[in-house]
Design an enzyme around this catalytic site. Structure first.
Site, PDB file in Angstrom:
ATOM      1  N   ASP A 219       0.850  -1.197   0.000  1.00  0.00           N
ATOM      2  CA  ASP A 219       0.000   0.000   0.000  1.00  0.00           C
ATOM      3  C   ASP A 219       0.880   1.239   0.000  1.00  0.00           C
ATOM      4  O   ASP A 219       1.783   1.384   0.838  1.00  0.00           O
ATOM      5  CB  ASP A 219      -0.904  -0.008   1.243  1.00  0.00           C
ATOM      6  CG  ASP A 219      -1.979   1.062   1.170  1.00  0.00           C
ATOM      7  OD1 ASP A 219      -3.067   0.765   0.645  1.00  0.00           O
ATOM      8  OD2 ASP A 219      -1.729   2.183   1.639  1.00  0.00           O
ATOM      9  N   ASP A 236      -3.362   9.091 -10.765  1.00  0.00           N
ATOM     10  CA  ASP A 236      -3.452   7.960 -11.694  1.00  0.00           C
ATOM     11  C   ASP A 236      -2.071   7.616 -12.269  1.00  0.00           C
ATOM     12  O   ASP A 236      -1.734   6.442 -12.436  1.00  0.00           O
ATOM     13  CB  ASP A 236      -4.416   8.283 -12.836  1.00  0.00           C
ATOM     14  CG  ASP A 236      -5.875   8.243 -12.403  1.00  0.00           C
ATOM     15  OD1 ASP A 236      -6.151   7.740 -11.289  1.00  0.00           O
ATOM     16  OD2 ASP A 236      -6.737   8.697 -13.180  1.00  0.00           O
ATOM     17  N   GLU A 262      -5.043   2.327  -3.781  1.00  0.00           N
ATOM     18  CA  GLU A 262      -3.587   2.296  -3.904  1.00  0.00           C
ATOM     19  C   GLU A 262      -2.995   1.010  -3.322  1.00  0.00           C
ATOM     20  O   GLU A 262      -1.815   0.962  -2.964  1.00  0.00           O
ATOM     21  CB  GLU A 262      -2.966   3.522  -3.210  1.00  0.00           C
ATOM     22  CG  GLU A 262      -3.175   3.583  -1.707  1.00  0.00           C
ATOM     23  CD  GLU A 262      -4.446   4.309  -1.287  1.00  0.00           C
ATOM     24  OE1 GLU A 262      -4.453   4.864  -0.175  1.00  0.00           O
ATOM     25  OE2 GLU A 262      -5.416   4.315  -2.067  1.00  0.00           O
TER      26      GLU A 262
END
Length: 342
Positions: A219, A236, A262
């Site tokens: 993460d 993005d 994410e």
């Protein structure tokens, strides 16, 4: 605008493209590396490995473009596959075939295009390696030879990929339509559905190989700040680049997925926890050792990782939960670290 003609042997060309099982497949770290190198060599904004499907061009590898596909009717690559040599448009604004093309008038505002067909072993043009830039350009003779050489490398790699065992296994496991719904369009990784599909299969393969199933929950740290400070488009791009780095840090047989937001999950076959942690550290260092360049800005980002080995006979869902708990532990212990769930 001039739409590309249809090749005389289109049915055969399309059948060979379908048989190669390249469409709607996960990102490939070797092709990702190659398009990055090509962009540096030719100093253009965008480099694509484009495959010409029935009504679209789909990008097997891309850098400098957010979209994963565009309509075939407006594609430059649709023109390029009609020949066998590089198709070059030095300035679209002065070319009556393309001056009013939507890809010229709108994003990505193509001004320069060069596409070299990628041929199958049967000699059919399946797509192109292409260069795109918003400024007009001219390739020297030396650059054109180098561009042809780069395309030959892509072409050869795609032929080798078509013959390898991993591709055969993918064909047997998933149809093209199944792949479409399991592929995350932004990162070109398997999505949550893909994770659920491959998890039991990866466990079975580990058993068959007398190895252990390893899981990494990854993460990005403080990702919300990227969206808040730089916008969601930059966010993005960060997710896209993170996917590239994770893919490059693990091994070809490992399964990399974007499970949401994410968060990325990697499935591995390993001998022991030492091997698992070694790979996890490679992923962590791939993010922390070099800044990400987003819109000419350098962002220093790190990633936290929870790692675990499945302990038979526990349910696979329990294995995922333990890896997730280890991730939370990594976050709580300062981030930018790997924690092992015992």
């Amino acid at each position: 605008m001039l739409s590309p003609d249809t090749p005389a042997d289109e049915l055969l060309r399309q059948q060979i493209l379908d048989d190669n099982d390249l469409l709607d497949t996960p990102a490939d770290p070797y092709l990702d590396t190659l398009v990055r190198v090509v962009r540096e060599v030719f100093a253009v904004k965008t480099v694509l490995v484009s495959l010409i499907d029935r009504d679209r061009q789909w990008f097997k590898a891309r850098i400098g473009l957010d979209a994963d596909a565009t309509p075939r009717a407006i594609s430059f690559c649709g023109h390029a596959i009609l020949g066998t040599q590089a198709f070059i448009v030095e300035d679209t604004h002065s070319d009556p075939r393309f001056h009013d093309n939507p890809l010229v008038l709108n994003n990505p505002h193509i001004r320069f295009y060069a596409g070299r067909p990628l041929l199958s072993k049967e000699g059919q043009a399946l797509g192109t390696l292409c260069l795109i830039d918003p400024l007009p350009q001219t390739l020297t003779d030396k650059q054109q030879r180098l561009f042809n050489d780069m395309a030959l490398l892509v072409e050869g790699y795609l032929k080798l990929r078509n013959d390898n065992e991993q591709t055969a296994q993918l064909r047997a496991a998933l149809s093209r339509e199944q792949r479409k719904v399991m592929l995350d369009p932004l990162t070109q990784l398997w999505n949550r559905a893909g994770l659920n599909h491959f998890l039991p299969r990866h466990q079975q393969q580990a058993d068959d190989l007398s190895l252990q199933l390893g899981v990494l929950f990854c993460d990005l740290d403080y990702f919300k700040k990227v969206n808040d400070n730089h916008g969601h488009a930059a966010g993005d791009q960060v997710l896209w680049e993170t996917a590239r780095r994770i893919n490059a840090a693990v091994r070809p047989q490992d399964v990399v997925t974007r499970s949401g937001g994410e968060e990325f999950v990697v499935l591995l076959h390993v001998h022991d926890e030492s091997e698992l942690l070694h790979i996890a550290e490679r992923v962590r260092c791939a993010m922390s050792n070099q800044p990400l360049e987003i819109d000419n800005q350098k962002l220093n980002l790190t990633i936290s990782i929870g790692a675990t080995l499945r302990v038979p006979p526990e349910a696979l869902s329990s294995t995922l939960n333990r890896a997730d708990q280890a991730l939370y532990q990594a976050k709580g212990n300062g981030r930018n670290r790997v924690e092992l769930a015992c």
